[in-house]
Design a protein around this motif. Structure first.
Motif, PDB file in Angstrom:
ATOM      1  N   LEU A  34     117.734   0.200  71.160  1.00  0.00           N
ATOM      2  CA  LEU A  34     118.451   1.442  70.872  1.00  0.00           C
ATOM      3  C   LEU A  34     117.535   2.660  70.940  1.00  0.00           C
ATOM      4  CD1 LEU A  34     120.832   0.505  67.905  1.00  0.00           C
ATOM      5  CD2 LEU A  34     121.480   1.074  70.242  1.00  0.00           C
ATOM      6  N   LEU A  35     116.287   2.496  70.536  1.00  0.00           N
ATOM      7  CA  LEU A  35     115.356   3.623  70.558  1.00  0.00           C
ATOM      8  C   LEU A  35     115.071   4.112  71.974  1.00  0.00           C
ATOM      9  CD1 LEU A  35     112.733   2.716  67.791  1.00  0.00           C
ATOM     10  CD2 LEU A  35     114.790   4.129  67.612  1.00  0.00           C
ATOM     11  N   PRO A  46     111.376  11.176  73.814  1.00  0.00           N
ATOM     12  CA  PRO A  46     110.097  10.805  73.200  1.00  0.00           C
ATOM     13  C   PRO A  46     109.847  11.484  71.844  1.00  0.00           C
ATOM     14  CG  PRO A  46     109.797  11.000  75.550  1.00  0.00           C
ATOM     15  CD  PRO A  46     111.206  11.463  75.261  1.00  0.00           C
ATOM     16  N   PRO A  47     110.059  12.813  71.690  1.00  0.00           N
ATOM     17  CA  PRO A  47     109.841  13.405  70.362  1.00  0.00           C
ATOM     18  C   PRO A  47     110.782  12.839  69.302  1.00  0.00           C
ATOM     19  CG  PRO A  47     109.865  15.114  72.046  1.00  0.00           C
ATOM     20  CD  PRO A  47     110.344  13.855  72.702  1.00  0.00           C
ATOM     21  N   GLU A  48     112.044  12.593  69.661  1.00  0.00           N
ATOM     22  CA  GLU A  48     112.991  12.010  68.707  1.00  0.00           C
ATOM     23  C   GLU A  48     112.521  10.622  68.280  1.00  0.00           C
ATOM     24  OE1 GLU A  48     117.126  14.142  70.318  1.00  0.00           O
ATOM     25  OE2 GLU A  48     116.620  12.086  70.905  1.00  0.00           O
ATOM     26  N   ARG A  49     112.046   9.867  69.247  1.00  0.00           N
ATOM     27  CA  ARG A  49     111.585   8.515  68.931  1.00  0.00           C
ATOM     28  C   ARG A  49     110.379   8.553  68.001  1.00  0.00           C
ATOM     29  NH1 ARG A  49     111.606   3.511  73.151  1.00  0.00           N
ATOM     30  NH2 ARG A  49     110.775   1.897  71.753  1.00  0.00           N
ATOM     31  N   GLN A  67     115.167  18.434  62.308  1.00  0.00           N
ATOM     32  CA  GLN A  67     116.221  18.507  63.321  1.00  0.00           C
ATOM     33  C   GLN A  67     116.120  17.330  64.297  1.00  0.00           C
ATOM     34  OE1 GLN A  67     115.989  21.761  66.170  1.00  0.00           O
ATOM     35  NE2 GLN A  67     118.207  22.047  66.055  1.00  0.00           N
ATOM     36  N   LEU A  68     114.896  17.020  64.732  1.00  0.00           N
ATOM     37  CA  LEU A  68     114.688  15.879  65.625  1.00  0.00           C
ATOM     38  C   LEU A  68     115.116  14.579  64.951  1.00  0.00           C
ATOM     39  CD1 LEU A  68     111.185  16.840  67.073  1.00  0.00           C
ATOM     40  CD2 LEU A  68     113.305  16.629  68.396  1.00  0.00           C
ATOM     41  N   TYR A  69     114.821  14.462  63.674  1.00  0.00           N
ATOM     42  CA  TYR A  69     115.183  13.251  62.937  1.00  0.00           C
ATOM     43  C   TYR A  69     116.697  13.108  62.823  1.00  0.00           C
ATOM     44  CZ  TYR A  69     115.513   9.956  59.035  1.00  0.00           C
ATOM     45  OH  TYR A  69     115.836   8.890  58.231  1.00  0.00           O
ATOM     46  N   ARG A  70     117.386  14.208  62.546  1.00  0.00           N
ATOM     47  CA  ARG A  70     118.851  14.161  62.460  1.00  0.00           C
ATOM     48  C   ARG A  70     119.457  13.749  63.795  1.00  0.00           C
ATOM     49  NH1 ARG A  70     118.286  18.823  59.204  1.00  0.00           N
ATOM     50  NH2 ARG A  70     118.584  20.172  61.033  1.00  0.00           N
ATOM     51  N   ARG A  71     118.947  14.322  64.874  1.00  0.00           N
ATOM     52  CA  ARG A  71     119.470  13.972  66.198  1.00  0.00           C
ATOM     53  C   ARG A  71     119.213  12.502  66.512  1.00  0.00           C
ATOM     54  NH1 ARG A  71     117.452  19.104  68.713  1.00  0.00           N
ATOM     55  NH2 ARG A  71     115.889  17.832  69.779  1.00  0.00           N
ATOM     56  N   ALA A  72     118.016  12.020  66.157  1.00  0.00           N
ATOM     57  CA  ALA A  72     117.673  10.632  66.433  1.00  0.00           C
ATOM     58  C   ALA A  72     118.586   9.682  65.663  1.00  0.00           C
ATOM     59  CB  ALA A  72     116.211  10.372  66.066  1.00  0.00           C
TER      60      ALA A  72
END
Length: 356
Positions: A131-132, A137-140, A169-174
């Motif tokens: 899933l990852l 890459p930044p979200e991962r 924000q990146l964490y929420r999107r991920a």
């Protein structure tokens, strides 16, 4: 002085390998990343470091981010279905209690770090690693550092050189992407089209399936040892039914929406698309064992924190079958037989071999 530097680095090795592996899904690439981090550690002015841990985590994360770009290009050209490289997370055969070190040594720090809770095991499961692949890459990077290692956003922002707000924000999107992908996979597997419309096998997201971390299949309220006792019995029954060609019994062990994925990397003949449904999966497995597995021992083992089978012939590792268990039945199988992807696990076995 040199010995002190080595010892200090070794104290962080498992965490560094764990970060790189979760970022890349590749044990061999993670090893290379950790080795490069060590070379940089040797050359660095360590007296100027406030804390070695964050410095090393930043180096490994950035090296992994650089590697992800080329890795994704390779996976787009990958022959058949792409699966992560398996990592053994136990040193004993069926009970799966002891930890395997980076080189597979009993009693050493496990290569992926402690896997003492369901959440920790889920963070390295095949399902989640696949899933990852859907994340940028930044979200991962943010997801791995936050979910697997509980880094605060302040430290993640420093590692990635972004603002704390951007990290959040990146964490929420991920998280939304992972949950959305898991939900879509569960919905598809329950629908009437799931049996006739397999996912495109060449894409890096081909093997996407719901992860225990998202759908709660592993049951985080259960003790690890109790879970192991349950899956070892199920796996042994599964092996017996498959070897005997007992299709009816085999089907009863498989979930109604079972899916089998296989990764031969173009080097070993495997199904290049997912196999869907208990009757098709049962025939596929029984046929494969009849045709290819004469003289092969199938040993229950813990791989990536969950139930699996090792296919061994004359001491050589020929394949790893990772299993996901839901409600007492096997819901997903991920079959890894690409020799290149078995190299790390084979080295682990060379040091600490399971008892068949």
């Amino acid at each position: 002085m040199a010995e002190t530097a080595v010892a200090e680095f070794e104290a962080h090795r498992a965490r560094l390998f764990g970060i790189a592996y979760r970022m890349l899904g590749s044990a061999s690439e993670a090893e290379d990343i950790v080795q490069e981090a060590y070379l940089r550690w040797e050359r660095a002015d360590r007296s100027a470091m406030l804390a070695p841990g964050p410095w090393l985590a930043k180096v490994v994360t950035n090296l992994s981010l650089n590697e992800l770009t080329s890795a994704r290009v390779r996976r787009e050209r990958y022959v058949g279905q792409w699966l992560p490289e398996p990592v053994l997370t136990a040193t004993s055969g069926a009970d799966g209690r002891a930890g395997a070190g980076v080189g597979g040594a009993a009693g050493a720090t496990p290569p992926l770090g402690p896997l003492e809770t369901a959440e920790q095991r889920d963070s390295v499961s095949f399902a989640l690693l696949v899933l990852l692949e859907r994340l940028t890459p930044p979200e991962r990077a943010v997801f791995v550092l936050r979910e697997a290692f509980a880094y605060p956003h302040r430290e993640i922002a420093e590692v990635l050189e972004v603002s704390e707000a951007n990290s959040r924000q990146l964490y929420r999107r991920a998280k939304q992407a992972v949950h959305g992908s898991a939900l879509a996979a569960r919905t598809a597997s329950a629908g009437p089209t799931a049996r006739t419309t397999p996912t495109a096998s060449a894409a890096p997201t081909a093997a996407a399936a719901p992860t225990a971390a998202v759908d709660g299949r592993s049951g985080s309220d259960q003790q690890p040892e109790r879970e192991r006792e349950r899956w070892v019995g199920l796996v042994e029954t599964f092996v017996t039914a498959a070897r005997e060609g007992d299709l009816a019994r085999l089907e009863r062990l498989l979930a109604d929406d079972v899916v089998s994925y296989a990764d031969g990397g173009g080097q070993v003949g495997t199904a290049r698309r997912p196999i869907l449904g208990p009757s098709k999966v049962a025939r596929y497995l029984a046929g494969g064992l009849t045709k290819f597995a004469a003289g092969v021992d199938l040993v229950p083992y813990e791989v990536n924190g969950g139930p699996a089978l090792l296919a061994l012939a004359e001491g050589q590792l020929l394949g790893v079958v990772s299993l996901e268990v839901a409600d007492g039945r096997i819901a997903e199988l991920r079959i890894s037989v690409n020799p290149d992807k078995l190299a790390y696990a084979a080295r682990q076995l060379a040091v600490c071999r399971p008892v068949g």
